[in-house]
Design a protein around this motif. Structure first.
Motif, mmCIF file in Angstrom:
data_model
loop_
_atom_site.group_PDB
_atom_site.id
_atom_site.type_symbol
_atom_site.label_atom_id
_atom_site.label_comp_id
_atom_site.label_asym_id
_atom_site.label_seq_id
_atom_site.Cartn_x
_atom_site.Cartn_y
_atom_site.Cartn_z
ATOM 1 N N THR A 213 0.856 -1.186 0.000
ATOM 2 C CA THR A 213 0.000 0.000 0.000
ATOM 3 C C THR A 213 0.894 1.238 0.000
ATOM 4 O O THR A 213 2.110 1.141 0.198
ATOM 5 N N MET A 214 0.271 2.405 -0.142
ATOM 6 C CA MET A 214 1.047 3.644 -0.126
ATOM 7 C C MET A 214 1.627 3.936 1.254
ATOM 8 O O MET A 214 2.465 4.829 1.393
ATOM 9 N N ASN A 215 1.180 3.193 2.269
ATOM 10 C CA ASN A 215 1.700 3.387 3.623
ATOM 11 C C ASN A 215 2.812 2.409 3.973
ATOM 12 O O ASN A 215 3.279 2.392 5.117
ATOM 13 N N GLU A 216 3.219 1.609 3.007
ATOM 14 C CA GLU A 216 4.369 0.718 3.206
ATOM 15 C C GLU A 216 5.600 1.568 3.530
ATOM 16 O O GLU A 216 5.739 2.687 3.053
ATOM 17 N N GLN A 217 6.493 1.034 4.359
ATOM 18 C CA GLN A 217 7.556 1.843 4.955
ATOM 19 C C GLN A 217 8.484 2.488 3.934
ATOM 20 O O GLN A 217 8.781 3.689 4.020
ATOM 21 N N MET A 218 8.953 1.730 2.954
ATOM 22 C CA MET A 218 9.863 2.308 1.964
ATOM 23 C C MET A 218 9.161 3.366 1.122
ATOM 24 O O MET A 218 9.749 4.395 0.766
ATOM 25 N N THR A 219 7.892 3.125 0.801
ATOM 26 C CA THR A 219 7.116 4.083 0.023
ATOM 27 C C THR A 219 6.991 5.399 0.791
ATOM 28 O O THR A 219 7.147 6.487 0.212
ATOM 29 N N GLN A 220 6.737 5.308 2.081
ATOM 30 C CA GLN A 220 6.641 6.517 2.896
ATOM 31 C C GLN A 220 7.982 7.248 2.988
ATOM 32 O O GLN A 220 8.024 8.487 2.939
ATOM 33 N N LYS A 221 9.063 6.496 3.140
ATOM 34 C CA LYS A 221 10.382 7.123 3.252
ATOM 35 C C LYS A 221 10.758 7.831 1.954
ATOM 36 O O LYS A 221 11.340 8.929 1.966
ATOM 37 N N LEU A 222 10.456 7.216 0.822
ATOM 38 C CA LEU A 222 10.726 7.870 -0.467
ATOM 39 C C LEU A 222 9.912 9.152 -0.596
ATOM 40 O O LEU A 222 10.408 10.183 -1.061
ATOM 41 N N PHE A 223 8.661 9.087 -0.186
ATOM 42 C CA PHE A 223 7.790 10.262 -0.219
ATOM 43 C C PHE A 223 8.402 11.407 0.590
ATOM 44 O O PHE A 223 8.488 12.551 0.127
ATOM 45 N N LYS A 224 8.859 11.086 1.795
ATOM 46 C CA LYS A 224 9.431 12.115 2.669
ATOM 47 C C LYS A 224 10.722 12.690 2.069
ATOM 48 O O LYS A 224 10.964 13.904 2.131
ATOM 49 N N THR A 225 11.532 11.838 1.482
ATOM 50 C CA THR A 225 12.794 12.291 0.897
ATOM 51 C C THR A 225 12.552 13.324 -0.201
ATOM 52 O O THR A 225 13.206 14.374 -0.242
ATOM 53 N N PHE A 226 11.618 13.028 -1.091
ATOM 54 C CA PHE A 226 11.345 13.981 -2.177
ATOM 55 C C PHE A 226 10.644 15.233 -1.659
ATOM 56 O O PHE A 226 10.924 16.345 -2.117
ATOM 57 N N THR A 227 9.749 15.066 -0.699
ATOM 58 C CA THR A 227 9.080 16.226 -0.102
ATOM 59 C C THR A 227 10.101 17.159 0.537
ATOM 60 O O THR A 227 10.052 18.385 0.354
ATOM 61 N N ASP A 228 11.026 16.583 1.289
ATOM 62 C CA ASP A 228 12.039 17.390 1.972
ATOM 63 C C ASP A 228 12.930 18.141 0.994
ATOM 64 O O ASP A 228 13.537 19.159 1.354
ATOM 65 N N ARG A 229 13.018 17.659 -0.238
ATOM 66 C CA ARG A 229 13.847 18.307 -1.254
ATOM 67 C C ARG A 229 13.061 19.327 -2.079
ATOM 68 O O ARG A 229 13.576 19.863 -3.058
ATOM 69 N N GLY A 230 11.818 19.572 -1.702
ATOM 70 C CA GLY A 230 11.051 20.622 -2.368
ATOM 71 C C GLY A 230 10.278 20.190 -3.593
ATOM 72 O O GLY A 230 9.855 21.029 -4.394
ATOM 73 N N PHE A 231 10.088 18.878 -3.757
ATOM 74 C CA PHE A 231 9.279 18.377 -4.867
ATOM 75 C C PHE A 231 7.793 18.462 -4.520
ATOM 76 O O PHE A 231 7.411 18.345 -3.345
ATOM 77 N N ALA A 232 6.965 18.640 -5.519
ATOM 78 C CA ALA A 232 5.541 18.339 -5.381
ATOM 79 C C ALA A 232 5.434 16.816 -5.428
ATOM 80 O O ALA A 232 5.768 16.204 -6.448
ATOM 81 N N THR A 233 5.012 16.192 -4.339
ATOM 82 C CA THR A 233 5.175 14.745 -4.198
ATOM 83 C C THR A 233 3.841 14.058 -3.948
ATOM 84 O O THR A 233 3.045 14.491 -3.109
ATOM 85 N N LEU A 234 3.602 12.975 -4.693
ATOM 86 C CA LEU A 234 2.370 12.192 -4.570
ATOM 87 C C LEU A 234 2.709 10.725 -4.368
ATOM 88 O O LEU A 234 3.558 10.168 -5.056
ATOM 89 N N ARG A 235 2.039 10.113 -3.399
ATOM 90 C CA ARG A 235 1.976 8.655 -3.352
ATOM 91 C C ARG A 235 0.499 8.297 -3.321
ATOM 92 O O ARG A 235 -0.328 9.078 -2.839
ATOM 93 N N PHE A 236 0.141 7.146 -3.864
ATOM 94 C CA PHE A 236 -1.282 6.810 -3.937
ATOM 95 C C PHE A 236 -1.447 5.300 -3.911
ATOM 96 O O PHE A 236 -0.497 4.541 -4.137
ATOM 97 N N ASN A 237 -2.665 4.873 -3.626
ATOM 98 C CA ASN A 237 -3.004 3.456 -3.647
ATOM 99 C C ASN A 237 -3.498 3.057 -5.031
ATOM 100 O O ASN A 237 -4.409 3.693 -5.588
#
Length: 218
Positions: free
Chosen positions: A40-64
């Motif tokens: 799911t989009m809440n899987e740990q690696m998926t969440q960590k990737l989301f945070k990494t791109f968000t922290d770098r100033g990307f418009a970031t989407l994860r979805f189910n």
């Protein structure tokens, strides 16, 4: 990180979206592991990737993907899921049309969908593929692969053999005009259960390299 619902090919899709902090910021889309394996989009690696791109100033989407969480529809063996990913990218672009570049990051099954998506979408200029299932699916559609990126694989992965990923990397490295990075994380299994820090360090090092204005890869 607002919860979002947007239209997909089989009904609504559920996601989490962080808007761009500035005009013309790049877009990143994160794709989760196999729905029938509990992905799911809440899987740990998926969440960590989301945070990494968000922290770098990307418009970031994860979805189910369809049939997962509050996303409508049912599993479609990758065909419908690719359509879901394309619809998700359309949605981000509709609210952040000034983005100059797009990145796609995927975990396992999500890596497969991400690689298929970049064949369809020339605006995707970078990818991160974690444990891509190169022994389960035919990746010959990458002919030629249109963007540079990195494959990250665990050496103790018993689901996706490291040798299968190495074979894919070797094949892509014969193509011109792209640069393929490849890192193996010692002792890591398919889920990087005890090597999450090493995995994310590899991701961050690669993004440091690619996002540096002096990077030769454009």
């Amino acid at each position: 990180m607002p919860s979002v619902i947007f239209p997909g090919p089989e009904g609504r899709l559920e996601g989490r979206y962080t808007p761009a902090p500035r005009p013309r910021a790049p877009v990143a889309m994160i794709l989760h592991p196999h729905p029938q394996g509990g992905g799911t989009m809440n899987e740990q690696m998926t969440q960590k990737l989301f945070k990494t791109f968000t922290d770098r100033g990307f418009a970031t989407l994860r979805f189910n993907f369809r049939g997962v969480g509050r996303s409508q529809g049912s599993f479609d063996n990758g065909i419908g899921e690719l359509s879901d990913a394309a619809a998700a990218l359309d949605w981000v672009q509709s609210i952040h049309a000034e983005a100059q570049t797009t990145w796609v990051a995927g975990v396992s099954f999500g890596a497969l969908i991400g690689m298929q998506l970049l064949m369809r979408r020339p605006e995707v200029r970078g990818f991160i593929s974690i444990a891509p299932p190169a022994n389960m699916y035919d990746f010959s559609f990458l002919a030629p692969c249109p963007a540079s990126g990195i494959f990250i694989q665990g050496t103790a992965d018993t689901v996706v053999q490291p040798s299968a990923v190495q074979k894919l990397v070797d094949k892509l490295r014969t193509q011109k005009h792209i640069t393929i990075h490849h890192e193996e994380i010692p002792r890591a299994n398919h889920f990087f259960e005890n090597e999450q820090d090493e995995l994310m360090a590899s991701v961050d090092n690669y993004l440091d390299f690619r996002l540096d204005p002096s990077c030769p890869i454009k």
